[in-house]
Motif scaffolding. Structure first.
Motif, PDB file in Angstrom:
ATOM      1  N   LEU A 120       0.836  -1.205   0.000  1.00 25.26           N
ATOM      2  CA  LEU A 120       0.000   0.000   0.000  1.00 25.26           C
ATOM      3  C   LEU A 120       0.871   1.255   0.000  1.00 25.26           C
ATOM      4  O   LEU A 120       0.642   2.184  -0.785  1.00 25.26           O
ATOM      5  CB  LEU A 120      -0.911  -0.012   1.226  1.00 25.26           C
ATOM      6  N   PHE A 121       1.857   1.292   0.878  1.00 26.04           N
ATOM      7  CA  PHE A 121       2.727   2.465   0.964  1.00 26.04           C
ATOM      8  C   PHE A 121       3.482   2.684  -0.344  1.00 26.04           C
ATOM      9  O   PHE A 121       3.559   3.816  -0.846  1.00 26.04           O
ATOM     10  CB  PHE A 121       3.714   2.293   2.119  1.00 26.04           C
ATOM     11  N   PHE A 122       4.027   1.621  -0.914  1.00 27.35           N
ATOM     12  CA  PHE A 122       4.766   1.744  -2.171  1.00 27.35           C
ATOM     13  C   PHE A 122       3.885   2.328  -3.279  1.00 27.35           C
ATOM     14  O   PHE A 122       4.336   3.169  -4.062  1.00 27.35           O
ATOM     15  CB  PHE A 122       5.292   0.375  -2.607  1.00 27.35           C
ATOM     16  N   ILE A 123       2.643   1.879  -3.342  1.00 24.37           N
ATOM     17  CA  ILE A 123       1.746   2.354  -4.402  1.00 24.37           C
ATOM     18  C   ILE A 123       1.444   3.841  -4.234  1.00 24.37           C
ATOM     19  O   ILE A 123       1.621   4.632  -5.163  1.00 24.37           O
ATOM     20  CB  ILE A 123       0.435   1.539  -4.421  1.00 24.37           C
ATOM     21  N   VAL A 124       0.996   4.236  -3.036  1.00 18.35           N
ATOM     22  CA  VAL A 124       0.540   5.624  -2.868  1.00 18.35           C
ATOM     23  C   VAL A 124       1.694   6.621  -2.865  1.00 18.35           C
ATOM     24  O   VAL A 124       1.501   7.802  -3.182  1.00 18.35           O
ATOM     25  CB  VAL A 124      -0.322   5.797  -1.602  1.00 18.35           C
ATOM     26  N   VAL A 125       2.897   6.156  -2.515  1.00 20.95           N
ATOM     27  CA  VAL A 125       4.023   7.090  -2.499  1.00 20.95           C
ATOM     28  C   VAL A 125       4.678   7.211  -3.875  1.00 20.95           C
ATOM     29  O   VAL A 125       5.348   8.211  -4.156  1.00 20.95           O
ATOM     30  CB  VAL A 125       5.074   6.669  -1.435  1.00 20.95           C
ATOM     31  N   LYS A 126       4.471   6.220  -4.753  1.00 23.90           N
ATOM     32  CA  LYS A 126       5.130   6.243  -6.066  1.00 23.90           C
ATOM     33  C   LYS A 126       4.234   6.691  -7.216  1.00 23.90           C
ATOM     34  O   LYS A 126       4.731   7.201  -8.231  1.00 23.90           O
ATOM     35  CB  LYS A 126       5.681   4.848  -6.396  1.00 23.90           C
ATOM     36  N   VAL A 127       2.912   6.521  -7.083  1.00 25.50           N
ATOM     37  CA  VAL A 127       2.023   6.939  -8.169  1.00 25.50           C
ATOM     38  C   VAL A 127       1.977   8.469  -8.232  1.00 25.50           C
ATOM     39  O   VAL A 127       1.829   9.142  -7.220  1.00 25.50           O
ATOM     40  CB  VAL A 127       0.601   6.370  -7.986  1.00 25.50           C
ATOM     41  N   GLN A 128       2.107   8.982  -9.426  1.00 20.85           N
ATOM     42  CA  GLN A 128       2.138  10.438  -9.617  1.00 20.85           C
ATOM     43  C   GLN A 128       0.719  10.966  -9.824  1.00 20.85           C
ATOM     44  O   GLN A 128       0.217  11.029 -10.943  1.00 20.85           O
ATOM     45  CB  GLN A 128       3.026  10.796 -10.814  1.00 20.85           C
TER      46      GLN A 128
END
Length: 469
Positions: free
Chosen positions: A103-111
């Motif tokens: 979850l963290f990886f997705i929301v922090v990396k999606v622009q």
């Protein structure tokens, strides 16, 4: 033709609204079913579909440091399985951990766009407002109030938990959000009406926190307030001394002072802190806190109780302190006897009865009981290696925040990072007396909000750097 928003955007938007608001949980066989259990896979699936169809782009947020920290703990946790007596809770614990990481990886990396971030803030803000308003309504009308620990309260009808199931969990959620509400009320908004409206929401949250009657959370809130001032001293103080803000603070403090059991609970919080500290200080300092230093004035709180009721309050608080410290000792003993890889991730409760049977002085009347300290739980289950790796995750987390704090030039970015530093600090502190990191609803909110806030500020800093260049 207008391009539709990516599925990831809608999934995150709904997650921000539903996860704080929906406390319903059931089981399908051994598998739990709740808002976060549904939304995290949906976000993951949406991100995979959008990325494959090129409907989303990734930003340049540097993931490597925290990815290494996450991976280090994961490896140690997997190795700890060789010591696990029961694999079912171990696998569930690992699955939850991985879900937070993904979850963290997705929301922090999606622009996401600025407009999308605004919608995220509005969605979470509306959900948080509903949660807070319901908390007040819950107390006024006595709706499903939590009665755990009610023996220590004489005026209160019960403890508020709103949609977070438990007053301690709810208090941690409130403290995570309170610094942001405070900063938006005092620093961000320039219009007086907007400031007062936001201050009213802040006041609702403070009153909710009081009504949880979680003493550690009260102390953490004061610490968070101090941290906000420390990180934005001139800006905060300059805005806080405006007459309408000062009057608002005075009104709020007056209301809080006269709320049920506030005075006695505050005294017991200080008394509990004194007792806990005195147990771990060198003998000379401990005697000073306890009042055995030979001075006629005694210790910090060594005045004779005014009446029998005050004496009963102290006795109740002392029993609570002894019980909590005994739980911590149990976690410490388990970690000390299994120093390398612990008893196996997720296996603290499984092994609890064994240890309180082996050491009768640790028994407090239960065959299973939480250690009430996330760090001791990690240490007991994965050893000192696991504890070191686990703490490293949050060390890296704060390195990110401090770098963003120093790099932020505009007011909104600075405010968001300060709010996240203060709010997350209260979360870390409260984990010293509760297992909040292991509460799925709460921890999902923590990583979801953290990732979005960090990504927003990172992109703002990058835009500012490109403009200056």
């Amino acid at each position: 033709m207008q391009v539709r928003q990516p599925f990831t955007y809608y999934a995150v938007l709904w997650a921000l609204f539903l996860i704080p608001l929906v406390s319903y949980k059931t089981y399908i066989g051994p598998l739990p079913l709740s808002a976060e259990v549904v939304m995290i896979p949906l976000i993951t699936l949406a991100a995979l579909v959008d990325y494959r169809q090129r409907r989303i782009q990734l930003n340049d947020f540097p993931l490597k440091p925290i990815a290494l920290a996450f991976a280090a703990f994961l490896i140690i946790a997997i190795v700890s399985l060789v010591k696990a007596v029961s694999l079912a809770p171990a696998i569930m614990e690992l699955a939850r951990y991985l879900s937070y990481v993904v979850l963290f990886f997705i929301v922090v990396k999606v622009q996401f766009t600025r407009e999308q971030y605004v919608r995220f803030a509005q969605s979470f803000g509306l959900s948080a407002l509903l949660v807070g308003v319901y908390g007040v309504i819950q107390y006024i009308f006595g709706i499903s109030l939590n009665t755990a620990g009610l023996y220590a309260l004489k005026e209160a009808k019960g403890r508020v938990d709103s949609t977070l199931v438990n007053p301690n969990y709810y208090a941690s959620f409130l403290n995570l959000v309170i610094p942001a509400l405070l900063l938006f009320a005092v620093v961000y908004w320039r219009d007086k009406k907007a400031q007062l409206l936001m201050f009213a929401v802040y006041a609702i949250y403070v009153m909710n926190l009081v009504l949880t009657y979680t003493r550690a959370a009260w102390v953490a809130m004061l610490g968070g307030f101090a941290l906000v001032i420390l990180l934005m001293p001139k800006t905060f103080v300059k805005n806080a001394i405006r007459p309408h803000i000062l009057i608002s603070f005075v009104v709020l403090l007056t209301i809080v002072y006269f709320m049920p059991d506030v005075q006695s609970r505050t005294y017991s919080a200080v008394y509990a802190m004194e007792k806990i500290i005195s147990r771990h200080l060198p003998s000379g300092l401990a005697d000073h806190f306890a009042g055995d230093n030979g001075d006629e004035n005694g210790g910090l709180l060594d005045e004779e109780p005014d009446d029998e009721e005050a004496a009963q309050d102290e006795a109740t608080t002392n029993r609570a302190v002894v019980s909590r410290v005994t739980l911590w000792k149990t976690g410490w003993v388990m970690m000390k006897e299994n120093p390398v890889i612990g008893v196996g991730i997720g296996n603290y409760l499984v092994r609890y009865k064994e240890y309180v049977t082996k050491y009768p002085e640790l028994y407090i009347g239960h065959d299973q009981y939480s250690v009430h300290n996330s760090y001791l739980k990690v240490g007991a289950e994965t050893g000192f290696l696991g504890l070191f790796a686990f703490v490293a995750i949050y060390v890296v987390y704060y390195v990110y925040l401090l770098r963003l704090y120093l790099a932020s030039s505009n007011r909104l970015s600075k405010l968001i990072i300060v709010a996240l530093i203060a709010g997350s600090a209260t979360f870390m502190v409260q984990n010293l007396s509760n297992n909040l990191i292991f509460i799925p609803q709460l921890n999902t909110i923590f990583w979801l909000v953290s990732g979005l806030a960090m990504a927003f500020v990172h992109q703002a800093v990058a835009r500012s750097s490109n403009t200056q260049a």
